[in-house]
Design a protein around this motif. Structure first.
Motif, PDB file in Angstrom:
ATOM      1  N   LEU A 160       6.613   4.318   0.170  1.00  0.00           N
ATOM      2  CA  LEU A 160       6.377   4.022  -1.235  1.00  0.00           C
ATOM      3  C   LEU A 160       5.157   4.758  -1.772  1.00  0.00           C
ATOM      4  O   LEU A 160       4.165   4.968  -1.059  1.00  0.00           O
ATOM      5  CB  LEU A 160       6.224   2.516  -1.435  1.00  0.00           C
ATOM      6  N   LYS A 161       5.257   5.145  -3.036  1.00  0.00           N
ATOM      7  CA  LYS A 161       4.202   5.881  -3.729  1.00  0.00           C
ATOM      8  C   LYS A 161       3.740   5.079  -4.943  1.00  0.00           C
ATOM      9  O   LYS A 161       4.506   4.266  -5.482  1.00  0.00           O
ATOM     10  CB  LYS A 161       4.739   7.232  -4.197  1.00  0.00           C
ATOM     11  N   PRO A 162       2.530   5.331  -5.411  1.00  0.00           N
ATOM     12  CA  PRO A 162       2.062   4.620  -6.611  1.00  0.00           C
ATOM     13  C   PRO A 162       3.014   4.785  -7.796  1.00  0.00           C
ATOM     14  O   PRO A 162       3.164   3.845  -8.597  1.00  0.00           O
ATOM     15  CB  PRO A 162       0.707   5.265  -6.876  1.00  0.00           C
ATOM     16  N   GLU A 163       3.666   5.929  -7.897  1.00  0.00           N
ATOM     17  CA  GLU A 163       4.584   6.160  -9.012  1.00  0.00           C
ATOM     18  C   GLU A 163       5.884   5.364  -8.892  1.00  0.00           C
ATOM     19  O   GLU A 163       6.699   5.377  -9.809  1.00  0.00           O
ATOM     20  CB  GLU A 163       4.899   7.652  -9.173  1.00  0.00           C
ATOM     21  N   ASP A 164       6.077   4.666  -7.790  1.00  0.00           N
ATOM     22  CA  ASP A 164       7.219   3.762  -7.657  1.00  0.00           C
ATOM     23  C   ASP A 164       6.942   2.403  -8.290  1.00  0.00           C
ATOM     24  O   ASP A 164       7.835   1.555  -8.375  1.00  0.00           O
ATOM     25  CB  ASP A 164       7.589   3.558  -6.187  1.00  0.00           C
ATOM     26  N   THR A 165       5.709   2.194  -8.719  1.00  0.00           N
ATOM     27  CA  THR A 165       5.346   0.921  -9.348  1.00  0.00           C
ATOM     28  C   THR A 165       6.163   0.703 -10.613  1.00  0.00           C
ATOM     29  O   THR A 165       6.192   1.545 -11.505  1.00  0.00           O
ATOM     30  CB  THR A 165       3.846   0.901  -9.688  1.00  0.00           C
ATOM     31  N   GLN A 192       0.837  -1.200   0.000  1.00  0.00           N
ATOM     32  CA  GLN A 192       0.000   0.000   0.000  1.00  0.00           C
ATOM     33  C   GLN A 192       0.869   1.246   0.000  1.00  0.00           C
ATOM     34  O   GLN A 192       2.020   1.224   0.467  1.00  0.00           O
ATOM     35  CB  GLN A 192      -0.902  -0.005   1.225  1.00  0.00           C
ATOM     36  N   PRO A 193       0.335   2.348  -0.492  1.00  0.00           N
ATOM     37  CA  PRO A 193       1.082   3.619  -0.411  1.00  0.00           C
ATOM     38  C   PRO A 193       1.497   3.902   1.025  1.00  0.00           C
ATOM     39  O   PRO A 193       0.718   3.698   1.969  1.00  0.00           O
ATOM     40  CB  PRO A 193       0.061   4.641  -0.924  1.00  0.00           C
ATOM     41  N   GLY A 194       2.741   4.371   1.166  1.00  0.00           N
ATOM     42  CA  GLY A 194       3.291   4.624   2.486  1.00  0.00           C
ATOM     43  C   GLY A 194       4.006   3.431   3.090  1.00  0.00           C
ATOM     44  O   GLY A 194       4.682   3.569   4.116  1.00  0.00           O
ATOM     45  N   GLY A 195       3.884   2.274   2.465  1.00  0.00           N
ATOM     46  CA  GLY A 195       4.501   1.063   2.973  1.00  0.00           C
ATOM     47  C   GLY A 195       5.963   0.935   2.585  1.00  0.00           C
ATOM     48  O   GLY A 195       6.540   1.828   1.958  1.00  0.00           O
ATOM     49  N   SER A 196       6.542  -0.202   2.966  1.00  0.00           N
ATOM     50  CA  SER A 196       7.966  -0.444   2.730  1.00  0.00           C
ATOM     51  C   SER A 196       8.178  -1.828   2.123  1.00  0.00           C
ATOM     52  O   SER A 196       7.377  -2.756   2.344  1.00  0.00           O
ATOM     53  CB  SER A 196       8.748  -0.368   4.045  1.00  0.00           C
ATOM     54  N   LEU A 197       9.240  -1.935   1.368  1.00  0.00           N
ATOM     55  CA  LEU A 197       9.705  -3.210   0.842  1.00  0.00           C
ATOM     56  C   LEU A 197      11.227  -3.180   0.843  1.00  0.00           C
ATOM     57  O   LEU A 197      11.833  -2.118   0.724  1.00  0.00           O
ATOM     58  CB  LEU A 197       9.225  -3.453  -0.594  1.00  0.00           C
ATOM     59  N   ARG A 198      11.816  -4.369   0.936  1.00  0.00           N
ATOM     60  CA  ARG A 198      13.260  -4.483   0.771  1.00  0.00           C
ATOM     61  C   ARG A 198      13.547  -5.486  -0.329  1.00  0.00           C
ATOM     62  O   ARG A 198      13.155  -6.653  -0.240  1.00  0.00           O
ATOM     63  CB  ARG A 198      13.955  -4.905   2.062  1.00  0.00           C
ATOM     64  N   LEU A 199      14.229  -5.020  -1.352  1.00  0.00           N
ATOM     65  CA  LEU A 199      14.648  -5.881  -2.455  1.00  0.00           C
ATOM     66  C   LEU A 199      16.056  -6.395  -2.196  1.00  0.00           C
ATOM     67  O   LEU A 199      16.878  -5.700  -1.605  1.00  0.00           O
ATOM     68  CB  LEU A 199      14.619  -5.111  -3.772  1.00  0.00           C
ATOM     69  N   SER A 200      16.294  -7.612  -2.662  1.00  0.00           N
ATOM     70  CA  SER A 200      17.626  -8.199  -2.573  1.00  0.00           C
ATOM     71  C   SER A 200      18.071  -8.633  -3.963  1.00  0.00           C
ATOM     72  O   SER A 200      17.249  -9.014  -4.797  1.00  0.00           O
ATOM     73  CB  SER A 200      17.616  -9.430  -1.648  1.00  0.00           C
ATOM     74  N   CYS A 201      19.368  -8.577  -4.181  1.00  0.00           N
ATOM     75  CA  CYS A 201      19.943  -9.047  -5.436  1.00  0.00           C
ATOM     76  C   CYS A 201      21.217  -9.805  -5.096  1.00  0.00           C
ATOM     77  O   CYS A 201      22.167  -9.212  -4.581  1.00  0.00           O
ATOM     78  CB  CYS A 201      20.240  -7.882  -6.355  1.00  0.00           C
ATOM     79  N   ALA A 202      21.206 -11.085  -5.377  1.00  0.00           N
ATOM     80  CA  ALA A 202      22.349 -11.926  -5.054  1.00  0.00           C
ATOM     81  C   ALA A 202      23.064 -12.337  -6.334  1.00  0.00           C
ATOM     82  O   ALA A 202      22.434 -12.801  -7.299  1.00  0.00           O
ATOM     83  CB  ALA A 202      21.890 -13.161  -4.288  1.00  0.00           C
ATOM     84  N   ALA A 203      24.371 -12.179  -6.317  1.00  0.00           N
ATOM     85  CA  ALA A 203      25.200 -12.631  -7.435  1.00  0.00           C
ATOM     86  C   ALA A 203      25.729 -14.016  -7.106  1.00  0.00           C
ATOM     87  O   ALA A 203      26.226 -14.255  -6.002  1.00  0.00           O
ATOM     88  CB  ALA A 203      26.353 -11.671  -7.673  1.00  0.00           C
ATOM     89  N   SER A 204      25.612 -14.917  -8.071  1.00  0.00           N
ATOM     90  CA  SER A 204      26.096 -16.278  -7.848  1.00  0.00           C
ATOM     91  C   SER A 204      26.985 -16.703  -8.997  1.00  0.00           C
ATOM     92  O   SER A 204      26.963 -16.114 -10.072  1.00  0.00           O
ATOM     93  CB  SER A 204      24.913 -17.234  -7.704  1.00  0.00           C
ATOM     94  N   GLY A 251      14.639  -9.183 -12.889  1.00  0.00           N
ATOM     95  CA  GLY A 251      13.635  -8.195 -12.508  1.00  0.00           C
ATOM     96  C   GLY A 251      12.650  -8.722 -11.478  1.00  0.00           C
ATOM     97  O   GLY A 251      12.344  -9.920 -11.449  1.00  0.00           O
ATOM     98  N   THR A 252      12.171  -7.810 -10.639  1.00  0.00           N
ATOM     99  CA  THR A 252      11.143  -8.152  -9.660  1.00  0.00           C
ATOM    100  C   THR A 252      10.096  -7.042  -9.655  1.00  0.00           C
ATOM    101  O   THR A 252      10.435  -5.863  -9.660  1.00  0.00           O
ATOM    102  CB  THR A 252      11.751  -8.372  -8.255  1.00  0.00           C
ATOM    103  N   GLN A 253       8.836  -7.437  -9.679  1.00  0.00           N
ATOM    104  CA  GLN A 253       7.741  -6.471  -9.790  1.00  0.00           C
ATOM    105  C   GLN A 253       7.449  -5.846  -8.436  1.00  0.00           C
ATOM    106  O   GLN A 253       7.275  -6.558  -7.434  1.00  0.00           O
ATOM    107  CB  GLN A 253       6.483  -7.156 -10.326  1.00  0.00           C
ATOM    108  N   VAL A 254       7.366  -4.535  -8.430  1.00  0.00           N
ATOM    109  CA  VAL A 254       6.916  -3.789  -7.258  1.00  0.00           C
ATOM    110  C   VAL A 254       5.660  -3.026  -7.653  1.00  0.00           C
ATOM    111  O   VAL A 254       5.676  -2.251  -8.608  1.00  0.00           O
ATOM    112  CB  VAL A 254       7.993  -2.813  -6.758  1.00  0.00           C
TER     113      VAL A 254
END
Length: 120
Positions: A85-90, A13-25, A113-116
């Motif tokens: 987070l804002k809708p425009e971060d989608t 939801q707007p105002g919420g938080s997420l943490r993305l991870s990117c692992a190199a293997s 890629g990962t969808q937000v």
């Protein structure tokens, strides 16, 4: 085979938080120029946050003060903490890095890629 794998996207939801991870293997000798990019529908891919020289970072104006890039070199992993987070971060978020595989040459790599999605 060297690859970048992102995770952590989702619906928030707007105002919420997420943490993305990117692992190199894979068999990696060195990594440089790590960053996060995003691409919204109908728009060009844009830089969101990245490491420049050493531990210096740079952010897009639209995310300054809300997003934080960090990394754990022991795990070959980079993170993107996204707050307020804002809708425009989608967008689809991609990580990018220049990687020197063992016994090979420097190459530019992209994750899948990962969808937000930010929506109420």
């Amino acid at each position: 085979q060297v690859q970048l794998v992102e995770s952590g996207g989702g619906l928030v939801q707007p105002g919420g938080s997420l943490r993305l991870s990117c692992a190199a293997s894979g068999s990696i000798f060195s990594i440089r120029g790590v960053g996060w990019y995003r691409q919204a529908p109908g728009k060009q891919r844009e830089s969101v946050a990245r490491f420049t020289s050493g531990d210096s970072t740079t952010y897009a104006d639209s995310v300054k003060g809300r997003f934080t890039i960090s990394r754990d070199n022991t795990k070959n992993t980079v993170y993107l903490q996204m707050n307020s987070l804002k809708p425009e971060d989608t967008a689809v978020y991609y990580c990018n890095a220049q990687i020197l595989p063992s016994g090979s040459l420097w190459r530019n790599y992209w994750g899948q890629g990962t969808q937000v999605t930010v929506s109420s």
